[in-house]
Design a protein around this motif. Structure first.
Motif, mmCIF file in Angstrom:
data_model
loop_
_atom_site.group_PDB
_atom_site.id
_atom_site.type_symbol
_atom_site.label_atom_id
_atom_site.label_comp_id
_atom_site.label_asym_id
_atom_site.label_seq_id
_atom_site.Cartn_x
_atom_site.Cartn_y
_atom_site.Cartn_z
ATOM 1 N N GLU A 1 0.888 -1.272 0.099
ATOM 2 C CA GLU A 1 0.190 -0.098 -0.063
ATOM 3 C C GLU A 1 0.842 1.455 0.113
ATOM 4 O O GLU A 1 0.426 2.227 -0.794
ATOM 5 C CB GLU A 1 -0.785 0.145 1.287
ATOM 6 C CG GLU A 1 -2.132 1.133 1.329
ATOM 7 C CD GLU A 1 -3.065 0.950 2.408
ATOM 8 O OE1 GLU A 1 -3.589 2.012 2.529
ATOM 9 O OE2 GLU A 1 -3.054 -0.072 3.266
ATOM 10 N N MET A 2 2.012 1.240 0.903
ATOM 11 C CA MET A 2 2.779 2.485 0.871
ATOM 12 C C MET A 2 3.619 2.780 -0.459
ATOM 13 O O MET A 2 3.542 3.756 -1.086
ATOM 14 C CB MET A 2 3.800 2.056 2.088
ATOM 15 C CG MET A 2 2.985 2.579 3.114
ATOM 16 S SD MET A 2 4.486 2.308 4.711
ATOM 17 C CE MET A 2 5.031 0.624 4.676
ATOM 18 N N GLN A 3 3.900 1.606 -1.067
ATOM 19 C CA GLN A 3 4.684 1.793 -2.261
ATOM 20 C C GLN A 3 3.779 2.122 -3.620
ATOM 21 O O GLN A 3 4.166 3.009 -4.291
ATOM 22 C CB GLN A 3 5.359 0.347 -2.530
ATOM 23 C CG GLN A 3 6.330 0.531 -3.706
ATOM 24 C CD GLN A 3 7.404 -0.639 -3.792
ATOM 25 O OE1 GLN A 3 6.931 -1.714 -3.145
ATOM 26 N NE2 GLN A 3 8.418 -0.532 -4.576
ATOM 27 N N SER A 4 2.631 1.628 -3.442
ATOM 28 C CA SER A 4 1.339 1.914 -4.601
ATOM 29 C C SER A 4 0.891 3.431 -4.370
ATOM 30 O O SER A 4 0.593 4.011 -5.547
ATOM 31 C CB SER A 4 0.381 1.033 -4.417
ATOM 32 O OG SER A 4 0.551 -0.148 -4.802
ATOM 33 N N ALA A 5 1.187 3.795 -3.227
ATOM 34 C CA ALA A 5 0.529 5.360 -2.844
ATOM 35 C C ALA A 5 1.768 6.444 -3.399
ATOM 36 O O ALA A 5 1.635 7.408 -3.603
ATOM 37 C CB ALA A 5 0.230 5.595 -1.609
ATOM 38 N N GLY A 6 3.121 5.637 -3.738
ATOM 39 C CA GLY A 6 3.948 6.500 -4.056
ATOM 40 C C GLY A 6 5.377 6.640 -3.151
ATOM 41 O O GLY A 6 6.310 7.280 -3.282
ATOM 42 N N ALA A 7 5.482 6.004 -1.962
ATOM 43 C CA ALA A 7 6.469 5.940 -1.171
ATOM 44 C C ALA A 7 7.650 5.188 -1.877
ATOM 45 O O ALA A 7 7.314 4.188 -2.765
ATOM 46 C CB ALA A 7 6.296 5.337 0.412
ATOM 47 N N SER A 8 9.034 5.608 -1.755
ATOM 48 C CA SER A 8 9.847 4.890 -2.245
ATOM 49 C C SER A 8 10.481 3.825 -1.058
ATOM 50 O O SER A 8 10.777 4.552 0.019
ATOM 51 C CB SER A 8 11.296 5.729 -2.786
ATOM 52 O OG SER A 8 10.763 6.520 -3.830
ATOM 53 N N ILE A 9 10.733 2.681 -1.236
ATOM 54 C CA ILE A 9 11.334 1.795 -0.160
ATOM 55 C C ILE A 9 12.710 1.842 -0.491
ATOM 56 O O ILE A 9 13.394 1.443 -1.474
ATOM 57 C CB ILE A 9 10.590 0.402 -0.225
ATOM 58 C CG1 ILE A 9 9.309 0.464 -0.475
ATOM 59 C CG2 ILE A 9 11.241 -0.558 0.751
ATOM 60 C CD1 ILE A 9 8.496 1.109 0.729
ATOM 61 N N VAL A 10 13.566 2.319 0.759
ATOM 62 C CA VAL A 10 15.053 2.127 0.604
ATOM 63 C C VAL A 10 15.478 1.275 1.722
ATOM 64 O O VAL A 10 15.048 1.080 2.679
ATOM 65 C CB VAL A 10 15.546 3.617 0.644
ATOM 66 C CG1 VAL A 10 15.006 4.405 -0.414
ATOM 67 C CG2 VAL A 10 15.060 4.244 1.914
ATOM 68 N N TYR A 11 16.962 1.196 1.696
ATOM 69 C CA TYR A 11 17.645 0.625 2.807
ATOM 70 C C TYR A 11 18.508 1.657 3.259
ATOM 71 O O TYR A 11 19.223 2.537 2.657
ATOM 72 C CB TYR A 11 18.271 -0.892 2.340
ATOM 73 C CG TYR A 11 17.471 -1.820 2.077
ATOM 74 C CD1 TYR A 11 17.124 -2.706 2.964
ATOM 75 C CD2 TYR A 11 16.729 -1.821 0.710
ATOM 76 C CE1 TYR A 11 16.235 -3.632 2.760
ATOM 77 C CE2 TYR A 11 15.777 -3.102 0.522
ATOM 78 C CZ TYR A 11 15.621 -3.692 1.417
ATOM 79 O OH TYR A 11 14.625 -4.895 1.383
ATOM 80 N N SER A 12 18.843 1.505 4.474
ATOM 81 C CA SER A 12 19.659 2.092 5.472
ATOM 82 C C SER A 12 21.226 2.701 4.761
ATOM 83 O O SER A 12 21.650 3.730 4.664
ATOM 84 C CB SER A 12 19.977 2.138 6.810
ATOM 85 O OG SER A 12 20.486 0.707 6.754
ATOM 86 N N GLU A 13 21.749 1.633 4.253
ATOM 87 C CA GLU A 13 23.091 1.626 3.655
ATOM 88 C C GLU A 13 23.055 2.572 2.186
ATOM 89 O O GLU A 13 23.967 3.263 1.682
ATOM 90 C CB GLU A 13 23.803 0.136 3.169
ATOM 91 C CG GLU A 13 23.138 -0.508 2.020
ATOM 92 C CD GLU A 13 21.891 -1.401 2.295
ATOM 93 O OE1 GLU A 13 21.497 -2.129 1.746
ATOM 94 O OE2 GLU A 13 21.507 -1.338 3.859
ATOM 95 N N GLU A 14 21.699 2.778 1.660
ATOM 96 C CA GLU A 14 21.635 3.607 0.581
ATOM 97 C C GLU A 14 21.914 5.030 0.837
ATOM 98 O O GLU A 14 22.026 5.959 -0.059
ATOM 99 C CB GLU A 14 20.493 3.579 -0.182
ATOM 100 C CG GLU A 14 20.442 1.883 -0.731
ATOM 101 C CD GLU A 14 18.783 1.752 -1.227
ATOM 102 O OE1 GLU A 14 18.426 2.740 -1.972
ATOM 103 O OE2 GLU A 14 18.279 0.890 -0.912
ATOM 104 N N ILE A 15 21.709 5.392 2.241
ATOM 105 C CA ILE A 15 21.687 6.878 2.327
ATOM 106 C C ILE A 15 23.006 7.198 3.133
ATOM 107 O O ILE A 15 23.404 6.858 4.083
ATOM 108 C CB ILE A 15 20.629 7.346 3.542
ATOM 109 C CG1 ILE A 15 19.208 6.660 2.970
ATOM 110 C CG2 ILE A 15 20.212 8.531 3.788
ATOM 111 C CD1 ILE A 15 18.813 7.278 1.595
ATOM 112 N N ARG A 16 23.623 8.320 2.433
ATOM 113 C CA ARG A 16 24.884 8.728 3.131
ATOM 114 C C ARG A 16 24.605 10.152 3.885
ATOM 115 O O ARG A 16 23.745 10.546 4.096
ATOM 116 C CB ARG A 16 25.763 9.179 1.959
ATOM 117 C CG ARG A 16 26.028 8.196 0.643
ATOM 118 C CD ARG A 16 27.085 7.106 1.287
ATOM 119 N NE ARG A 16 27.086 5.970 0.449
ATOM 120 C CZ ARG A 16 26.810 4.788 0.914
ATOM 121 N NH1 ARG A 16 26.451 4.398 2.147
ATOM 122 N NH2 ARG A 16 26.824 3.612 -0.035
#
Length: 183
Positions: free
Chosen positions: A165-180
């Motif tokens: 539901e979150m992804q379909s509504a437009g949220a991006s699913i990410v992982y912590s190591e992707e964020i600097r």
């Protein structure tokens, strides 16, 4: 500006608490690592009165000023800029951080020129999901950390349904190591 929003990382939602996410403790080290990567960090807390209608559906949890409503000892609280309280009235559930009563979260984010919101915390299928959907409704570019969110798992299938539901509504699913640092 990018901000981190920690949703309801409280003792009562951790193992040993009144309404635990079985694997909730595993996100604390991940959240702590994320804290240094954002200039603005907001945390929400369930802060229920004893006579809340919320307890017609749920066991007593996160009573205002209780140990269950406190942040866990392992969370690096000094890096949290502000805390918003939700579910403070006996007539509401307060699932979303955008329902905070001590501070209007949307105004606070606007004042700080936030346009991207990164969300982590507890629990996937209730407070995280509702906060994410409200962030999207308020037109924030919204990211949810897959490795820094856990479910209470009250009903089979609800966790995966919430992610969809979150992804379909437009949220991006990410992982912590992707964020600097300085996301």
């Amino acid at each position: 500006m990018k901000a981190l929003l920690i949703v309801d990382l409280q003792n009562d939602f951790l193992p040993g608490g009144a309404l635990p996410a079985p694997d909730g403790k595993q996100i604390i080290p991940v959240v702590n690592k994320l804290l240094d990567r954002f200039e603005l960090v907001i945390a929400s807390k369930d802060w229920h009165p004893e006579d809340s209608i919320h307890f017609e559906k749920w066991p007593l949890h996160c009573l205002a000023n209780s140990e269950g409503a406190a942040f866990p000892a392992g969370l690096e609280q000094s890096k949290i800029n502000t805390v918003v309280l939700k579910g403070t009235r006996n007539s509401d559930d307060g699932y979303s951080a955008f329902e905070a009563t001590n501070l209007q979260l949307n105004n606070y984010l606007a004042e700080n020129k936030v346009d991207e919101l990164y969300i982590c915390g507890l629990t996937t299928e209730y407070c995280v999901k509702n906060t994410v959907l409200d962030a999207l409704d308020a037109n924030y570019k919204t990211y949810v950390f897959r490795d820094a969110v856990e479910a209470v798992k009250a009903k089979a299938g609800d966790e995966e349904k919430a992610w969809q539901e979150m992804q379909s509504a437009g949220a991006s699913i990410v992982y912590s190591e992707e964020i600097r640092k300085n996301a």
